[in-house]
Design an enzyme around this catalytic site. Structure first.
Site, PDB file in Angstrom:
ATOM      1  CB  CYS A  55      -0.930   0.036   1.217  1.00 51.04           C
ATOM      2  SG  CYS A  55      -1.897   1.567   1.251  1.00 51.04           S
ATOM      3  CB  CYS A  75      -1.867   4.400   4.623  1.00 47.85           C
ATOM      4  SG  CYS A  75      -3.334   3.870   3.721  1.00 47.85           S
ATOM      5  CB  SER A  76      -0.629   0.255   6.617  1.00 50.48           C
ATOM      6  OG  SER A  76      -1.633   0.857   7.413  1.00 50.48           O
ATOM      7  CB  CYS A  77      -4.895  -0.598   2.279  1.00 54.06           C
ATOM      8  SG  CYS A  77      -5.549   1.073   2.464  1.00 54.06           S
TER       9      CYS A  77
HETATM   10 FE    FE Z   1      -3.537   2.126   2.533  1.00 52.58          FE
END
Ligand code: FE
Length: 197
Positions: free
Chosen positions: A105, A108-110
């Site tokens: 991602c 961010c951190s999906c």
């Molecule tokens: Fe994300």
């Protein structure tokens, strides 16, 4: 600025609130020190990724399931009982002799919680997020995943709308294993695409 993608520019307030809650519970003796860390670790490494491993193992032993999984990933994953928040728009991407898939991602951190649990720290690291797009082969090699030059690398950028799960290739010589035994071979990192089982 995009509003359809949650990418905190600073530590999320929720993280501070959780830390404060953990400190309070620990202080009052309601949870032992390290309990929350242990829960997090379990979701990162054990509980979460075991769901994805069951999906992969089923796809390895059942060609019809594999076809459904690639055609409508969310529905096929739901057949095994997995779904919900952070996993309601899934796409499974299949490794072949000529294509290796890896997931990131960039914003961010999906991450697909229902099949992989919580993302590992390195997945949230700005260096991984930036470099795996620019130089995926180098990043994969550093993580111990060497690819032949003739293998194409496909990088999939997750978002709030779409989460990805890599379907690794079944290791050679494992045709005699049961579905449960095959699931044991499937690691979290293989389903992110930074390793092979
Ligand atoms: Fe994300």
């Amino acid at each position: 600025m995009s509003t359809d993608h949650h990418h905190p520019a600073e530590p999320a307030p929720i993280e501070r609130r959780v830390a404060a809650l953990e400190a309070l519970l620990t202080e009052r003796g309601l949870v032992s020190p390290g309990f929350v860390d242990e829960v997090n670790r379990a979701y990162e490494e054990d509980i979460g990724p075991r769901n994805g491993a069951k999906v992969v193992a089923r796809a390895w032993v059942d060609p019809d399931y594999r076809r459904r999984l690639l055609a409508d990933s969310t529905a096929a994953i739901a057949e095994l009982g997995f779904g919900g928040a952070e996993g309601d728009h899934m796409q499974v991407v299949e490794n072949t002799d000529s294509v290796h898939n890896v997931v990131v991602c960039t914003l961010c951190s999906c991450y697909p919680w229902p099949v992989l649990g919580l993302p590992p720290t390195w997945y949230k690291d700005p260096a991984y997020r930036a470099r795996v797009v620019r130089e995926p082969r180098a990043v994969l090699a550093e993580m111990g995943c060497q690819l032949d030059d003739d293998v194409e690398v496909a990088v999939w950028d997750s978002s709030a709308e779409q989460r990805y799960l890599v379907l690794p290739q079944q290791p050679a010589g494992t045709d005699d294993l049961s579905e449960d035994q095959l699931a044991e071979l499937v690691t979290r990192d293989a389903m992110i695409g930074v390793a092979r089982p």
